[in-house]
Design an enzyme around this catalytic site. Structure first.
Site, PDB file in Angstrom:
ATOM      1  N   GLY A  14       0.761  -1.247   0.000  1.00 32.72           N
ATOM      2  CA  GLY A  14       0.000   0.000   0.000  1.00 32.72           C
ATOM      3  C   GLY A  14       0.792   1.296   0.000  1.00 32.72           C
ATOM      4  O   GLY A  14       0.343   2.284   0.573  1.00 32.72           O
ATOM      5  N   THR A  15       1.948   1.308  -0.688  1.00 34.07           N
ATOM      6  CA  THR A  15       2.670   2.591  -0.730  1.00 34.07           C
ATOM      7  C   THR A  15       1.947   3.603  -1.626  1.00 34.07           C
ATOM      8  O   THR A  15       2.029   4.804  -1.379  1.00 34.07           O
ATOM      9  CB  THR A  15       4.140   2.421  -1.186  1.00 34.07           C
ATOM     10  N   ASN A  16       1.244   3.123  -2.634  1.00 36.17           N
ATOM     11  CA  ASN A  16       0.455   4.058  -3.447  1.00 36.17           C
ATOM     12  C   ASN A  16      -0.736   4.591  -2.667  1.00 36.17           C
ATOM     13  O   ASN A  16      -1.069   5.769  -2.755  1.00 36.17           O
ATOM     14  CB  ASN A  16       0.006   3.414  -4.755  1.00 36.17           C
ATOM     15  N   ILE A  92      -8.803  -9.491 -10.809  1.00 40.63           N
ATOM     16  CA  ILE A  92      -9.399  -8.910 -12.008  1.00 40.63           C
ATOM     17  C   ILE A  92     -10.873  -8.675 -11.706  1.00 40.63           C
ATOM     18  O   ILE A  92     -11.571  -9.570 -11.234  1.00 40.63           O
ATOM     19  CB  ILE A  92      -9.197  -9.838 -13.222  1.00 40.63           C
ATOM     20  N   LEU A  93     -11.321  -7.456 -11.938  1.00 42.55           N
ATOM     21  CA  LEU A  93     -12.703  -7.101 -11.574  1.00 42.55           C
ATOM     22  C   LEU A  93     -13.683  -7.678 -12.584  1.00 42.55           C
ATOM     23  O   LEU A  93     -13.424  -7.706 -13.787  1.00 42.55           O
ATOM     24  CB  LEU A  93     -12.842  -5.578 -11.520  1.00 42.55           C
ATOM     25  N   ASN A 107      -6.482   2.673 -12.415  1.00 38.36           N
ATOM     26  CA  ASN A 107      -5.466   1.719 -11.968  1.00 38.36           C
ATOM     27  C   ASN A 107      -4.098   2.333 -12.207  1.00 38.36           C
ATOM     28  O   ASN A 107      -3.933   3.162 -13.092  1.00 38.36           O
ATOM     29  CB  ASN A 107      -5.583   0.413 -12.765  1.00 38.36           C
ATOM     30  N   HIS A 109      -0.136   1.152 -13.084  1.00 44.78           N
ATOM     31  CA  HIS A 109       0.641   0.000 -13.561  1.00 44.78           C
ATOM     32  C   HIS A 109       2.102   0.421 -13.677  1.00 44.78           C
ATOM     33  O   HIS A 109       2.391   1.512 -14.173  1.00 44.78           O
ATOM     34  CB  HIS A 109       0.088  -0.446 -14.920  1.00 44.78           C
TER      35      HIS A 109
HETATM   36  C1  GRF Z   1       2.685  -0.833  -7.815  1.00 41.46           C
HETATM   37  O1  GRF Z   1       3.887  -1.071  -8.437  1.00 41.46           O
HETATM   38  C2  GRF Z   1       1.582  -0.627  -8.795  1.00 41.46           C
HETATM   39  O2  GRF Z   1       2.014  -0.030 -10.002  1.00 41.46           O
HETATM   40  C3  GRF Z   1       1.103  -2.018  -9.072  1.00 41.46           C
HETATM   41  O3  GRF Z   1       1.240  -2.700  -7.845  1.00 41.46           O
HETATM   42  C4  GRF Z   1       2.224  -2.068  -7.035  1.00 41.46           C
HETATM   43  C5  GRF Z   1       1.566  -1.736  -5.743  1.00 41.46           C
HETATM   44  O4  GRF Z   1       2.468  -1.308  -4.763  1.00 41.46           O
HETATM   45  N1  GRF Z   1      -0.221  -2.019  -9.616  1.00 41.46           N
HETATM   46  P1  GRF Z   1       1.919  -0.731  -3.400  1.00 41.46           P
HETATM   47  O5  GRF Z   1       1.056  -1.804  -2.737  1.00 41.46           O
HETATM   48  O6  GRF Z   1       1.128   0.503  -3.699  1.00 41.46           O
HETATM   49  O7  GRF Z   1       3.128  -0.416  -2.585  1.00 41.46           O
END
Ligand code: GRF
Length: 206
Positions: A14-16, A92-93, A107, A109
């Protein structure tokens, strides 16, 4: 200012999600996270949500994708979520779920789509494939989610160089840094209507 109501879907660290939560601390940011949902009870991302008082839910995935999508939609509706942001969500949704939230699912990626995308291309595998290909550049992409994996219209991209001696870890870290900047910015553009799904779809058809 009315803030757009985001649900963030996660499966891992969950860093994003953290980058999005950090952005929403600015009172001028046009969105707030109203719920975080994971398909995995042990996802560290759930902890990040709880820490800042955002409701965190687990929706276990069953063999029936339609039913899983329905349960997910119930949780999102209960929290009044308007937008769905996938942030390292590994399921996948179901197409019916995607249709229900048409043009309102994003999303991120870790490559420059359409390169190194599609079914089975996630996590380290993406960076491994980039390194194996000899590409001199990589990056990340925020796109709208459609029924076809990683193929929805692109909202924003960021580029990074692939450097001599890069490993999966060093490349992943360089890309992640850009992801954390790009995702909150892409969300801002979409919820404020600067970038619209229907316009991008029309452009793709041209
Ligand atoms: C990220 O690299 C994102 O691009 C991909 O999954 C990873 C998630 O990382 N879809 P985090 O859980 O947000 O750290």
């Amino acid at each position: 200012m009315r803030r757009a109501r985001l649900a963030v879907l996660v499966s891992g660290r969950g860093t994003n999600l953290q980058a999005i939560l950090d952005a929403t601390r600015d009172p001028d940011y046009p969105a707030e996270v109203v719920v975080v949902v994971s398909d995995r009870p042990d996802a560290y991302a759930l902890e990040r949500a709880r820490r800042v008082g955002v409701p965190a839910h687990v929706v276990l995935w069953s063999k029936d994708p339609e039913e899983s999508g329905r349960r997910l939609a119930q949780v999102l509706e209960a929290h009044g979520a308007e937008w769905v942001c996938l942030a390292g969500f590994l399921r996948i949704l179901d197409p019916r779920f995607v249709e229900r939230y048409r043009g309102r699912i994003l999303n991120i990626h870790p490559s420059l789509l359409p390169a190194f995308g599609g079914k089975g291309m996630y996590g380290e595998r993406v960076h491994q494939a980039v390194l194996a290909s000899g590409a001199r550049e990589s990056g990340c992409t925020v796109h709208f989610v459609t029924a076809e994996v990683d193929a929805g219209p692109v909202v924003a991209q960021a580029r990074v160089p692939v450097l001599p001696g890069d490993t999966v870890e060093t490349l992943a870290a360089r890309v992640a840094e850009q992801e954390h900047r790009l995702y909150p910015e892409a969300i801002r553009r979409v919820v404020t209507g600067q970038v619209r799904f229907d316009d991008l779809v029309a452009e793709q058809r041209r």
